[in-house]
Design an enzyme around this catalytic site. Structure first.
Site, mmCIF file in Angstrom:
data_model
loop_
_atom_site.group_PDB
_atom_site.id
_atom_site.type_symbol
_atom_site.label_atom_id
_atom_site.label_comp_id
_atom_site.label_asym_id
_atom_site.label_seq_id
_atom_site.Cartn_x
_atom_site.Cartn_y
_atom_site.Cartn_z
ATOM 1 N N ILE A 120 0.852 -1.268 0.001
ATOM 2 C CA ILE A 120 -0.115 -0.042 -0.165
ATOM 3 C C ILE A 120 0.916 1.270 0.086
ATOM 4 C CG2 ILE A 120 -1.630 1.507 1.279
ATOM 5 C CD1 ILE A 120 -2.600 -1.574 2.487
ATOM 6 N N THR A 179 12.180 -4.798 4.826
ATOM 7 C CA THR A 179 12.202 -6.170 5.266
ATOM 8 C C THR A 179 11.752 -7.172 4.162
ATOM 9 O OG1 THR A 179 9.790 -6.130 5.807
ATOM 10 C CG2 THR A 179 10.889 -5.299 7.429
ATOM 11 N N ASP A 205 14.824 1.709 10.501
ATOM 12 C CA ASP A 205 13.995 0.748 11.040
ATOM 13 C C ASP A 205 13.418 1.395 12.163
ATOM 14 O OD1 ASP A 205 13.157 -1.052 13.017
ATOM 15 O OD2 ASP A 205 14.918 -2.766 12.669
ATOM 16 N N SER A 221 2.427 -7.211 8.540
ATOM 17 C CA SER A 221 1.009 -7.072 8.096
ATOM 18 C C SER A 221 0.716 -8.452 7.878
ATOM 19 C CB SER A 221 1.118 -6.143 6.764
ATOM 20 O OG SER A 221 1.788 -6.892 5.544
ATOM 21 N N THR A 263 -6.110 -1.059 10.163
ATOM 22 C CA THR A 263 -7.024 -2.039 9.593
ATOM 23 C C THR A 263 -8.188 -2.162 10.413
ATOM 24 O OG1 THR A 263 -7.030 -4.314 9.247
ATOM 25 C CG2 THR A 263 -5.622 -3.528 10.959
ATOM 26 N N ASP A 264 -9.319 -2.502 9.517
ATOM 27 C CA ASP A 264 -10.534 -3.180 10.035
ATOM 28 C C ASP A 264 -10.393 -4.250 11.133
ATOM 29 O OD1 ASP A 264 -10.188 -5.250 8.405
ATOM 30 O OD2 ASP A 264 -11.943 -4.835 7.275
ATOM 31 N N GLU A 265 -9.275 -5.082 11.049
ATOM 32 C CA GLU A 265 -9.167 -6.205 11.931
ATOM 33 C C GLU A 265 -9.159 -5.971 13.293
ATOM 34 O OE1 GLU A 265 -6.431 -9.238 10.086
ATOM 35 O OE2 GLU A 265 -6.559 -8.219 8.346
ATOM 36 N N TYR A 300 -1.449 -10.007 14.977
ATOM 37 C CA TYR A 300 -1.300 -8.858 14.150
ATOM 38 C C TYR A 300 -2.311 -7.750 14.509
ATOM 39 C CZ TYR A 300 -2.310 -5.931 10.055
ATOM 40 O OH TYR A 300 -2.891 -5.033 9.129
ATOM 41 N N LYS A 318 -1.772 -3.950 15.842
ATOM 42 C CA LYS A 318 -2.513 -2.964 15.229
ATOM 43 C C LYS A 318 -3.345 -1.948 16.163
ATOM 44 C CE LYS A 318 -1.724 -1.287 11.653
ATOM 45 N NZ LYS A 318 -0.641 -0.640 11.078
ATOM 46 N N LYS A 376 -0.134 -12.995 0.726
ATOM 47 C CA LYS A 376 -1.662 -12.790 1.003
ATOM 48 C C LYS A 376 -2.554 -13.437 -0.135
ATOM 49 C CE LYS A 376 -0.555 -9.867 4.032
ATOM 50 N NZ LYS A 376 -0.090 -8.344 3.744
ATOM 51 N N ASN A 422 -14.369 -16.354 0.799
ATOM 52 C CA ASN A 422 -13.200 -16.744 0.023
ATOM 53 C C ASN A 422 -13.264 -17.575 -1.212
ATOM 54 O OD1 ASN A 422 -11.556 -15.222 1.876
ATOM 55 N ND2 ASN A 422 -11.124 -16.794 3.266
ATOM 56 N N ARG A 460 -6.992 -21.576 9.382
ATOM 57 C CA ARG A 460 -5.844 -20.592 10.144
ATOM 58 C C ARG A 460 -6.552 -20.637 11.881
ATOM 59 N NH1 ARG A 460 -6.038 -14.613 7.981
ATOM 60 N NH2 ARG A 460 -4.203 -15.186 6.939
#
Ligand code: NAD
Ligand code: TYD
Length: 350
Positions: free
Chosen positions: A13, A37, A60, A86, A131-133, A156, A160, A195, A255, A287
């Site tokens: 992004i 990275t 970094d 991410s 993120t929406d997560e 993750y 965030k 991803k 998915n 997962r």
């Protein structure tokens, strides 16, 4: 005239955000800070690397001294912070790396801004990309709004969420001009093939199994990455201090349905018989802690700042497939070396 620090600009992004700002704002100086990275790739930016208003610095964000020196030397007007670890699956195998970069790294950046911008907070801006997560998982109904309580499940999303809380705390405690946006899943060019979408494109192309977690029933809300970059532009320039905006495309896909659509696009592009690529679909172990559904309500962004998504998913997915098929060298460079060992470990293949 503005000097903007964009962190994570060599990533997926971030590279689209850097490209947009360098091209749309020739009066601005864009400094791209990235650690490079496995996910950071300067080949994502070859079209802007020689522009007079663009510079790259390898730093970094866990290195607070280097950050402080950079802020002192450069006198940035604003930060757009995208640098992060991410990938959810990597956060499950190595959560500490996510705490270091996403939490400590963000606090280091906030400190550099707080200490170097003293007396000028009203002229500076710290924009944090999230993120929406952080909102956790939805059932079959409902959508995330800006006031939805945080309920992260993966290391993750927990990292965030923590970074978002720190950004709000620096706004409330020190008066730093902070803005946050929480976006749904992005897709498009230059997406690292760990991803779902780029991994599936790469595997279909190479006639390799396409791993679908569980039964493929999980739902994600997909947004074209250039629409995200445009939303970031609008929010950066127009949002009131302390505000949060949700960004999403109202584009939910299971998915398994998404993978079938992708297979059918790839059949056409590769001259295969309809249904041939779908034979590669392979259901694999789910997962851990897999969030069932994400869906973003971006009404606030649409009504207050006038942003709307530009592209239908089918069109965007086709453009994305075309980009990967036309950029074989990019894909083979990022899937050589360490990618192979990551893949074997994650998917138990040899
Ligand atoms: P990415 O993994 O493609 O890129 C991350 C970039 O950050 C890489 O260039 C990497 O080198 C850099 N980086 C990592 N650790 C660093 C460190 N310690 N110091 C400096 N640089 C470092 O990620 P992305 O998908 O482009 O995501 C960018 C941001 O957007 C992240 O903050 C992510 O949480 C957020 N976001 C992503 C999505 C998505 O669908 N990909 C959706 C919503 C929000
Ligand atoms: P991903 O692209 O990793 O994004 P996120 O976990 O941040 O939403 O995964 C998108 C969805 O695809 C998610 O429900 C997990 C699933 N998935 C698979 O089924 N197989 C895969 O190999 C990967 C990487 C993801």
């Amino acid at each position: 005239m503005k000097k903007i620090l964009i962190t994570g600009g060599a990533g997926f992004i971030g590279s689209h955000v850097v490209r947009r700002f360098v091209n749309h704002y020739p009066d601005y100086t864009i400094v791209n800070l990235d650690k490079l990275t496995y996910a950071g790739n300067l080949a994502n930016l070859t079209d802007v690397e020689n522009k007079p208003n663009y510079r790259f610095v390898k730093v970094d964000i866990t290195d607070s001294i280097a950050l402080n020196d950079l802020f002192y030397a450069e006198n940035f007007d604003a930060v757009i912070h995208l640098a992060a670890e991410s990938h959810v699956d990597r956060s499950i195998s190595d959560p500490t790396a996510f705490v270091m970069t996403n939490v400590i790294g963000t606090v280091n950046l906030l400190n550099a801004a707080k200490d170097n911008w003293k007396g000028q907070y009203d002229q500076k801006r710290f924009y944090h990309i999230s993120t929406d997560e952080v909102y956790g998982a939805l059932g079959k109904e409902g959508m995330f709004v800006e006031s939805t309580a945080y309920d992260p499940h993966s290391p993750y999303s927990a990292s965030k969420a923590s970074s978002d809380h720190f950004v709000r705390a620096y706004h409330d405690t020190y008066g730093l001009d902070c803005v946050i946006s929480n976006c749904s899943n992005n897709y498009g060019s230059h997406h690292f093939p760990e991803k779902l979408i780029p991994l599936a494109i790469n595997n279909i192309k190479n006639n390799k199994p396409v791993p679908v977690y569980g039964k493929g029933e999980n739902v994600r809300d997909w947004l074209w990455v250039e629409d995200h970059a445009r939303a970031i532009d609008v929010i950066f320039h127009k949002a009131e201090t302390g505000e949060t905006y949700n960004i999403g495309g109202h584009n939910e896909w299971k998915n398994i349905d998404l993978i079938h659509l992708l297979c059918s696009i790839m059949d056409k592009k590769l001259g295969r018989q309809e249904g041939e690529s779908a034979k590669l679909i392979t259901f694999v172990t789910d997962r851990a802690g897999h969030d069932l559904r994400y869906a973003i309500d971006s009404t606030k962004l649409q009504e207050k700042l006038g942003w709307i998504p530009s592209l239908q998913f089918e069109e965007g997915l086709e453009k994305t497939v075309d980009w990967y098929l036309e950029n074989e060298e990019w894909l083979s460079n990022v899937t050589s070396g360490n990618y192979q060992s990551y893949y074997e470990k994650q998917y138990h293949t040899k």
